[in-house]
Design a protein around this motif. Structure first.
Motif, PDB file in Angstrom:
ATOM      1  N   GLU A   9       0.828  -1.206   0.000  1.00 50.10           N
ATOM      2  CA  GLU A   9       0.000   0.000   0.000  1.00 50.10           C
ATOM      3  C   GLU A   9       0.864   1.259   0.000  1.00 50.10           C
ATOM      4  N   LYS A  10       1.956   1.230   0.775  1.00 53.61           N
ATOM      5  CA  LYS A  10       2.872   2.361   0.836  1.00 53.61           C
ATOM      6  C   LYS A  10       4.218   1.945   0.264  1.00 53.61           C
ATOM      7  N   VAL A  11       4.751   2.806  -0.586  1.00 53.28           N
ATOM      8  CA  VAL A  11       6.055   2.570  -1.191  1.00 53.28           C
ATOM      9  C   VAL A  11       6.909   3.797  -0.919  1.00 53.28           C
ATOM     10  N   TYR A  12       8.171   3.553  -0.546  1.00 51.23           N
ATOM     11  CA  TYR A  12       9.105   4.668  -0.439  1.00 51.23           C
ATOM     12  C   TYR A  12      10.430   4.252  -1.037  1.00 51.23           C
ATOM     13  N   VAL A  13      11.173   5.254  -1.461  1.00 54.45           N
ATOM     14  CA  VAL A  13      12.488   5.036  -2.034  1.00 54.45           C
ATOM     15  C   VAL A  13      13.478   5.955  -1.313  1.00 54.45           C
ATOM     16  N   ARG A  35       0.263   4.676 -12.187  1.00 54.87           N
ATOM     17  CA  ARG A  35      -0.782   4.158 -11.302  1.00 54.87           C
ATOM     18  C   ARG A  35      -1.474   5.257 -10.492  1.00 54.87           C
ATOM     19  N   ARG A  36      -1.056   6.485 -10.710  1.00 52.02           N
ATOM     20  CA  ARG A  36      -1.602   7.616  -9.953  1.00 52.02           C
ATOM     21  C   ARG A  36      -1.437   7.399  -8.448  1.00 52.02           C
ATOM     22  N   ARG A  37      -0.238   6.962  -8.074  1.00 58.01           N
ATOM     23  CA  ARG A  37       0.096   6.716  -6.676  1.00 58.01           C
ATOM     24  C   ARG A  37       1.180   7.687  -6.233  1.00 58.01           C
ATOM     25  N   GLN A  38       1.150   8.003  -4.973  1.00 59.91           N
ATOM     26  CA  GLN A  38       2.193   8.854  -4.393  1.00 59.91           C
ATOM     27  C   GLN A  38       3.227   7.949  -3.736  1.00 59.91           C
ATOM     28  N   VAL A  39       4.484   8.388  -3.769  1.00 57.62           N
ATOM     29  CA  VAL A  39       5.599   7.618  -3.222  1.00 57.62           C
ATOM     30  C   VAL A  39       6.318   8.468  -2.179  1.00 57.62           C
ATOM     31  N   GLY A  40       6.702   7.830  -1.086  1.00 54.60           N
ATOM     32  CA  GLY A  40       7.548   8.507  -0.115  1.00 54.60           C
ATOM     33  C   GLY A  40       8.969   8.547  -0.642  1.00 54.60           C
ATOM     34  N   TYR A  64       9.396  15.716  -9.567  1.00 60.53           N
ATOM     35  CA  TYR A  64       8.356  14.795  -9.098  1.00 60.53           C
ATOM     36  C   TYR A  64       7.528  15.337  -7.940  1.00 60.53           C
ATOM     37  N   ARG A  65       7.685  16.582  -7.614  1.00 61.51           N
ATOM     38  CA  ARG A  65       7.081  17.155  -6.409  1.00 61.51           C
ATOM     39  C   ARG A  65       5.607  16.789  -6.211  1.00 61.51           C
ATOM     40  N   GLU A  66       4.813  16.851  -7.244  1.00 58.29           N
ATOM     41  CA  GLU A  66       3.369  16.605  -7.078  1.00 58.29           C
ATOM     42  C   GLU A  66       3.044  15.121  -6.880  1.00 58.29           C
ATOM     43  N   HIS A  67       4.028  14.249  -7.018  1.00 59.72           N
ATOM     44  CA  HIS A  67       3.790  12.809  -6.905  1.00 59.72           C
ATOM     45  C   HIS A  67       4.501  12.174  -5.709  1.00 59.72           C
ATOM     46  N   ILE A  68       5.136  13.001  -4.869  1.00 58.82           N
ATOM     47  CA  ILE A  68       5.926  12.423  -3.775  1.00 58.82           C
ATOM     48  C   ILE A  68       5.507  12.973  -2.416  1.00 58.82           C
ATOM     49  N   ASP A  69       5.755  12.154  -1.413  1.00 58.97           N
ATOM     50  CA  ASP A  69       5.671  12.560  -0.016  1.00 58.97           C
ATOM     51  C   ASP A  69       7.127  12.732   0.410  1.00 58.97           C
ATOM     52  N   LEU A  70       7.595  13.972   0.422  1.00 58.91           N
ATOM     53  CA  LEU A  70       9.013  14.265   0.581  1.00 58.91           C
ATOM     54  C   LEU A  70       9.444  14.273   2.040  1.00 58.91           C
ATOM     55  N   HIS A  71      10.541  13.573   2.308  1.00 58.35           N
ATOM     56  CA  HIS A  71      11.176  13.565   3.621  1.00 58.35           C
ATOM     57  C   HIS A  71      12.662  13.863   3.411  1.00 58.35           C
ATOM     58  N   ARG A 103      26.690  24.398   4.675  1.00 56.16           N
ATOM     59  CA  ARG A 103      25.725  25.163   3.878  1.00 56.16           C
ATOM     60  C   ARG A 103      24.446  25.336   4.692  1.00 56.16           C
ATOM     61  N   ASP A 104      23.553  26.162   4.193  1.00 51.91           N
ATOM     62  CA  ASP A 104      22.273  26.371   4.865  1.00 51.91           C
ATOM     63  C   ASP A 104      21.354  25.175   4.640  1.00 51.91           C
ATOM     64  N   LEU A 105      20.358  25.064   5.508  1.00 51.93           N
ATOM     65  CA  LEU A 105      19.348  24.017   5.321  1.00 51.93           C
ATOM     66  C   LEU A 105      18.634  24.214   3.984  1.00 51.93           C
ATOM     67  N   PRO A 106      18.326  23.126   3.282  1.00 50.83           N
ATOM     68  CA  PRO A 106      17.533  23.260   2.057  1.00 50.83           C
ATOM     69  C   PRO A 106      16.119  23.751   2.393  1.00 50.83           C
ATOM     70  N   ALA A 107      15.514  24.445   1.471  1.00 48.25           N
ATOM     71  CA  ALA A 107      14.159  24.956   1.681  1.00 48.25           C
ATOM     72  C   ALA A 107      13.169  23.821   1.958  1.00 48.25           C
ATOM     73  N   ASP A 108      13.422  22.648   1.392  1.00 50.83           N
ATOM     74  CA  ASP A 108      12.516  21.511   1.545  1.00 50.83           C
ATOM     75  C   ASP A 108      12.847  20.612   2.733  1.00 50.83           C
TER      76      ASP A 108
END
Length: 132
Positions: A9-13, A35-40, A64-71, A103-108
């Protein structure tokens, strides 16, 4: 890839910005988008990374911003230090040493996790993150 998306159900890379993880990210995202799925996407940023690597990571995140759960993790993790015998470990993103950051922290950058213990070992973090 298809089997992974069929079975879980959940996939991350994990994405380091290197050539192998870049290929893996593109393969995973191709399947996810079809598959219109979001990925971590887990990026463990160790602070002292090459500028081109950081720029490449940012370009992939933007792609890929609109398709990912960014960590994008920029937390004070303890790492082995092979540069000196006097300090066998160093802490990336150490808030007490911010004036010395490479360096500074990334904005994301992800704000953190309630289970995170500052200065935990990199390997410990990876296992704990995967469980959650």
């Amino acid at each position: 890839m298809a089997w992974t998306f069929d079975e879980f159900e959940k996939v991350y890379v994990s994405f380091s910005g290197g050539k192998d993880s870049t290929v893996m990210l593109h393969l995973v995202m191709e399947e996810a988008i079809n598959r219109r799925r979001q990925v971590g996407v887990l990026i463990i940023d160790l602070e002292a990374q090459y500028r081109h690597t950081v720029d490449h990571i940012q370009a992939c995140v933007d792609l890929y911003r609109e398709h990912i759960d960014l960590h994008w993790v920029c937390l004070p993790l303890n790492l082995r230090n092979a540069v000196t015998n006097f300090e066998p470990q160093w802490t990336c993103w150490d808030p007490d040493q911010q004036r010395l950051w490479v360096r500074d922290l990334p904005a994301d950058a992800h704000p953190g996790y309630d289970w995170f213990v500052p200065r935990m070992e990199f390997e410990e973090f990876m296992v704990e993150w995967g469980h959650r």
